[in-house]
Scaffold this motif. Structure first.
Motif, PDB file in Angstrom:
ATOM      1  N   LEU A 109       1.264  -1.223   0.418  1.00 15.92           N
ATOM      2  CA  LEU A 109      -0.231  -0.072  -0.078  1.00 15.92           C
ATOM      3  C   LEU A 109       1.288   1.099   0.171  1.00 15.92           C
ATOM      4  N   ALA A 110       2.229   1.818  -0.584  1.00 16.18           N
ATOM      5  CA  ALA A 110       3.073   3.078  -0.654  1.00 16.18           C
ATOM      6  C   ALA A 110       3.753   2.430  -1.754  1.00 16.18           C
ATOM      7  N   PHE A 111       4.044   3.545  -1.890  1.00 11.30           N
ATOM      8  CA  PHE A 111       4.258   3.813  -3.583  1.00 11.30           C
ATOM      9  C   PHE A 111       5.359   2.556  -3.813  1.00 11.30           C
ATOM     10  N   LYS A 112       6.695   2.488  -2.591  1.00 16.20           N
ATOM     11  CA  LYS A 112       7.684   1.986  -2.143  1.00 16.20           C
ATOM     12  C   LYS A 112       7.669   0.206  -3.442  1.00 16.20           C
ATOM     13  N   ASP A 113       6.308  -0.269  -3.732  1.00 18.94           N
ATOM     14  CA  ASP A 113       6.120  -1.391  -4.110  1.00 18.94           C
ATOM     15  C   ASP A 113       6.636  -1.879  -5.759  1.00 18.94           C
ATOM     16  N   GLY A 142       9.112   1.585   8.678  1.00 17.17           N
ATOM     17  CA  GLY A 142       7.936   1.496   8.794  1.00 17.17           C
ATOM     18  C   GLY A 142       7.661   0.769   6.797  1.00 17.17           C
ATOM     19  N   ASP A 143       7.693   2.104   5.714  1.00 18.32           N
ATOM     20  CA  ASP A 143       6.860   1.243   4.400  1.00 18.32           C
ATOM     21  C   ASP A 143       8.159   0.595   3.741  1.00 18.32           C
ATOM     22  N   THR A 144       9.646   1.055   3.336  1.00 14.58           N
ATOM     23  CA  THR A 144      11.031   0.355   3.101  1.00 14.58           C
ATOM     24  C   THR A 144      10.867  -0.937   3.865  1.00 14.58           C
ATOM     25  N   VAL A 252       5.312  15.822  -6.217  1.00 17.45           N
ATOM     26  CA  VAL A 252       5.648  15.040  -5.465  1.00 17.45           C
ATOM     27  C   VAL A 252       6.176  15.216  -3.846  1.00 17.45           C
ATOM     28  N   PRO A 253       5.458  14.386  -2.846  1.00 15.24           N
ATOM     29  CA  PRO A 253       5.592  14.783  -1.525  1.00 15.24           C
ATOM     30  C   PRO A 253       7.773  13.755  -1.608  1.00 15.24           C
ATOM     31  N   THR A 254       8.197  14.621  -0.656  1.00 16.27           N
ATOM     32  CA  THR A 254       9.360  14.157  -0.957  1.00 16.27           C
ATOM     33  C   THR A 254      10.356  14.410   0.249  1.00 16.27           C
ATOM     34  N   GLY A 255      10.962  13.248   0.672  1.00 23.79           N
ATOM     35  CA  GLY A 255      11.669  13.192   1.893  1.00 23.79           C
ATOM     36  C   GLY A 255      13.168  12.277   1.206  1.00 23.79           C
ATOM     37  N   ASN A 256      12.997  11.038   0.619  1.00 23.45           N
ATOM     38  CA  ASN A 256      15.442  10.637   0.208  1.00 23.45           C
ATOM     39  C   ASN A 256      14.915  12.002  -1.092  1.00 23.45           C
ATOM     40  N   PHE A 257      14.003  12.394  -1.903  1.00 23.95           N
ATOM     41  CA  PHE A 257      14.036  12.685  -3.024  1.00 23.95           C
ATOM     42  C   PHE A 257      14.793  12.081  -4.320  1.00 23.95           C
ATOM     43  N   GLY A 258      14.132  10.411  -3.768  1.00 20.71           N
ATOM     44  CA  GLY A 258      14.062   9.135  -4.829  1.00 20.71           C
ATOM     45  C   GLY A 258      13.118   8.922  -5.498  1.00 20.71           C
ATOM     46  N   ASP A 259      11.791   9.145  -5.796  1.00 24.86           N
ATOM     47  CA  ASP A 259      10.901   9.831  -6.646  1.00 24.86           C
ATOM     48  C   ASP A 259      10.526  11.175  -7.294  1.00 24.86           C
ATOM     49  N   ILE A 260      10.485  12.166  -6.564  1.00 23.02           N
ATOM     50  CA  ILE A 260      11.311  13.046  -7.972  1.00 23.02           C
ATOM     51  C   ILE A 260      11.943  13.198  -8.773  1.00 23.02           C
ATOM     52  N   PRO A 306       5.329   9.981   8.589  1.00 21.31           N
ATOM     53  CA  PRO A 306       6.585   9.657   9.576  1.00 21.31           C
ATOM     54  C   PRO A 306       7.895   9.651   8.055  1.00 21.31           C
ATOM     55  N   SER A 307       7.116   8.987   6.922  1.00 17.71           N
ATOM     56  CA  SER A 307       8.372   8.486   6.112  1.00 17.71           C
ATOM     57  C   SER A 307       8.559   9.666   4.961  1.00 17.71           C
ATOM     58  N   MET A 308       8.846  10.819   6.402  1.00 22.88           N
ATOM     59  CA  MET A 308       8.938  12.228   4.865  1.00 22.88           C
ATOM     60  C   MET A 308      10.281  12.523   5.793  1.00 22.88           C
ATOM     61  N   ASP A 309       9.857  12.010   7.192  1.00 21.87           N
ATOM     62  CA  ASP A 309      10.861  12.841   8.328  1.00 21.87           C
ATOM     63  C   ASP A 309      12.089  12.213   8.306  1.00 21.87           C
ATOM     64  N   PRO A 385      -1.542  11.201   5.019  1.00 20.85           N
ATOM     65  CA  PRO A 385      -0.737  13.351   5.240  1.00 20.85           C
ATOM     66  C   PRO A 385      -0.013  13.119   4.472  1.00 20.85           C
ATOM     67  N   HIS A 386       0.431  11.881   3.823  1.00 20.50           N
ATOM     68  CA  HIS A 386       1.877  12.105   2.639  1.00 20.50           C
ATOM     69  C   HIS A 386       0.966  12.644   1.374  1.00 20.50           C
ATOM     70  N   SER A 387       0.399  11.715   1.219  1.00 26.63           N
ATOM     71  CA  SER A 387      -0.466  12.895  -0.152  1.00 26.63           C
ATOM     72  C   SER A 387      -1.084  13.515  -0.056  1.00 26.63           C
ATOM     73  N   ALA A 407      -0.122  10.691  -5.105  1.00 26.01           N
ATOM     74  CA  ALA A 407      -0.642  10.199  -3.630  1.00 26.01           C
ATOM     75  C   ALA A 407       0.094   8.605  -3.509  1.00 26.01           C
ATOM     76  N   THR A 408       1.686   8.762  -2.472  1.00 29.12           N
ATOM     77  CA  THR A 408       2.711   7.828  -2.024  1.00 29.12           C
ATOM     78  C   THR A 408       1.871   7.079  -1.518  1.00 29.12           C
ATOM     79  N   ALA A 409       0.503   6.950  -0.244  1.00 27.92           N
ATOM     80  CA  ALA A 409       0.599   5.859   0.273  1.00 27.92           C
ATOM     81  C   ALA A 409      -0.772   5.732   0.156  1.00 27.92           C
ATOM     82  N   HIS A 410      -1.248   4.603   0.931  1.00 27.20           N
ATOM     83  CA  HIS A 410      -3.148   4.153   1.230  1.00 27.20           C
ATOM     84  C   HIS A 410      -3.501   5.089   2.368  1.00 27.20           C
TER      85      HIS A 410
HETATM   86  C1  LIG Z   1       9.148   6.844   1.614  1.00 26.97           C
HETATM   87  C2  LIG Z   1       7.706   7.807   1.189  1.00 26.97           C
HETATM   88  C3  LIG Z   1       8.191   8.962   0.879  1.00 26.97           C
HETATM   89  C4  LIG Z   1       8.740   9.807   0.397  1.00 26.97           C
HETATM   90  O1  LIG Z   1       9.722   9.194  -1.144  1.00 26.97           O
HETATM   91  P1  LIG Z   1      11.393  10.098  -1.115  1.00 26.97           P
HETATM   92  O2  LIG Z   1      11.707   9.190  -2.712  1.00 26.97           O
HETATM   93  O3  LIG Z   1      11.807   9.663  -0.224  1.00 26.97           O
HETATM   94  O4  LIG Z   1      11.238  11.196  -1.726  1.00 26.97           O
HETATM   95  C5  LIG Z   1       6.481  10.005   0.462  1.00 26.97           C
HETATM   96  N1  LIG Z   1       5.848   9.458   1.163  1.00 26.97           N
HETATM   97  C6  LIG Z   1       5.725   7.602   1.643  1.00 26.97           C
HETATM   98  C7  LIG Z   1       4.466   7.352   1.939  1.00 26.97           C
HETATM   99  C8  LIG Z   1       6.817   6.899   1.382  1.00 26.97           C
HETATM  100  O5  LIG Z   1       6.496   5.694   1.698  1.00 26.97           O
END
Ligand SMILES: *Cc1c(COP(=O)(O)O)cnc(C)c1O
Length: 462
Positions: A109-113, A142-144, A252-260, A306-309, A385-387, A407-410
């Motif tokens: 249920l998250a984009f990391k899949d 959590g998500d990874t 793009v909801p961003t944390g580690n900058f991978g997705d964007i 929390p996945s963007m902390d 919350p991320h989306s 929308a990065t997670a359900h």
């Molecule tokens: C990992 C994650 C992000 C951040 O993605 P990055 O590629 O690290 O920028 C945003 N939202 C969710 C739900 C995530 O699991």
């Protein structure tokens, strides 16, 4: 197709070796020596194709000799077969010129899949051919971790150990890690915080005898293969909305900058992307860097996303490499400054290059809750919350080109925050409604490197 390090001092590698290695030996990140391009006709022909077919056409030029065509096609088919939506990454309209790209229909249920499922299949095929076997160890908030366990379970060329902070992940996240019954996946609950887990992980990688002995490998978000898998949905979304005949923007909801960063690669490949908008929560190092030119780390503040902390955004190094005209020595110097002084200033020329592609915005905690409530009131959509951070920042950046927010997670993955904002407790999709009835299996360990290493050695021999 060769891969080079952002710090310029590591050997050039093939796709296969870059994937299996993860981090370069000089501490840098691997990027393609040259980004292949697709022409207008190639891109136009993608409109309306199945996701798997677009995935093949987008990724094929990057993988070189690593997989044959039919082999790679099979890998892609297997990777997305377990998704709960026929479109894999469906679009939904949020406003007159604003769309949501739902990336949460995968098994956890998250984009990391999207990336983890693919990397699991690619590792398996590549390792089997080499007659090799690796031990993957990861730390997760959590998500990874859940995505990795789901992706590698049952694959016989890999053992996977995921360290997570005992009692500090959500119940859905914990159950996604502890309920798979395959003997090659191991959920390890560590006494301590996420930082404790990351510290143990680092120590294991730095113990070279152990590292070589168990053939340790990593699949964190700096692995190039993960970035590549994420390039695909920029093409599927943009061509659905009229690209290449018109330009499309993404938030793009961003944390580690991978997705964007994957969006930036799509643009370099020739996809007509107008703006790429970085959306952060109150851990806003990237938004500050874009506004002030100063990349300055602070203390990580907990949030409802929390996945963007994060305070150090690892994949940003790849964007800096291009912004500094691929000068590895300059990037290495910035990273040394980051280590010694906790920050660095981006040169004027590099700032201008970054600003050609990226905009940014931040969304605080109250604004995030308000954005969840507002989306529900205006569209009936329940956002995680991320989306919601993405949608809120996108709304401040709407222009003439269609805007797509990722929308990065359900929402059911973060039910407490969603319930607090809306009064609605989002339910899990029917296909995983029995998650709370499945048997859990986990190993609890203290913050003790030697005991953890013994555990890993015993388990992989069993
Ligand atoms: C990992 C994650 C992000 C951040 O993605 P990055 O590629 O690290 O920028 C945003 N939202 C969710 C739900 C995530 O699991």
């Amino acid at each position: 197709m060769k891969y080079i390090s952002t710090r310029g001092q590591a050997p050039e590698l093939s796709f296969e070796d870059a994937m299996l290695t993860g981090l370069a030996r000089d501490g840098g990140l691997y990027v393609p020596a040259e980004v292949p391009t697709l022409n207008h006709a190639d891109i136009a022909a993608m409109a309306g194709l199945p996701y798997e077919e677009i995935a093949f056409r987008v990724m094929r030029p990057f993988i070189g000799e690593t997989f044959g065509d039919s082999e790679f096609g099979e890998i892609i088919e297997k990777s997305y077969a377990g998704f709960g939506h026929a479109a894999r990454a469906p679009l939904k309209q949020m406003g007159p010129n604003h769309h949501l790209l739902e990336l949460f229909h995968g098994p956890t249920l998250a984009f990391k899949d999207f990336a983890m499922q693919l990397i699991g299949q690619m590792f398996q095929v590549a390792l089997k051919r080499r007659g090799d076997r690796v031990t993957i160890v990861g730390a997760t908030s959590g998500d990874t971790g859940s995505a990795a366990i789901e992706a590698f379970k049952g694959l016989n060329a890999v053992d996977v150990f995921i360290l997570f902070p005992n009692g500090r992940v959500s119940e859905v996240q914990r159950r996604q890690m502890t309920t798979p019954s395959e003997s090659n996946v191991h959920a390890v609950a560590v006494e301590g915080s996420f930082d404790t887990c990351q510290g143990l992980l680092k120590d294991m990688f730095n113990d070279l005898e152990f590292r070589d002995g168990v053939r340790l490998a990593g699949v964190n978000s700096i692995n190039w293969a993960r970035v590549l898998a994420q390039v695909v949905y920029y093409f599927s979304a943009a061509t659905s909305l009229g690209a290449p005949h018109r330009r499309i923007s993404f938030t793009v909801p961003t944390g580690n900058f991978g997705d964007i960063f994957a969006g930036y690669i799509a643009k370099k490949m020739g996809l007509p992307i107008d703006r790429l908008v970085i959306a952060t929560n109150h851990n806003d190092i990237l938004d500050r860097a874009m506004r002030t030119g100063r990349y300055e780390t602070g203390k990580v503040l907990p949030s409802i996303s929390p996945s963007m902390d994060i305070q150090v955004s690892s994949n940003f190094e790849r964007a800096l490499f291009d912004a500094y005209d691929r000068d590895g020595a300059a990037v290495a110097q910035l990273m040394d400054e980051l280590k010694s002084d906790g920050g660095f200033s981006i040169s004027q020329g590099a700032r201008e290059t970054l600003a050609e592609h990226f905009d940014s915005g931040r969304c605080g905690e109250d604004e995030t809750s308000a954005a969840i409530a507002q989306a529900l009131a205006e569209t009936g959509e329940v956002l995680c919350p991320h989306s919601a951070i993405g949608v809120s920042v996108a709304n401040q950046n709407l222009g003439t080109s269609p805007m797509v927010t990722l929308a990065t997670a359900h929402p059911a993955k973060f039910p407490d925050a969603v319930e607090k904002a809306t009064g609605i407790r989002p339910a899990l999709p029917a296909r995983m409604a029995d998650l709370f009835d499945r048997t859990e299996r986990l190993t609890e360990v203290e913050n003790d490197l030697a005991r953890l290493q013994t555990l890993v050695k015993e388990r992989i021999q069993a």
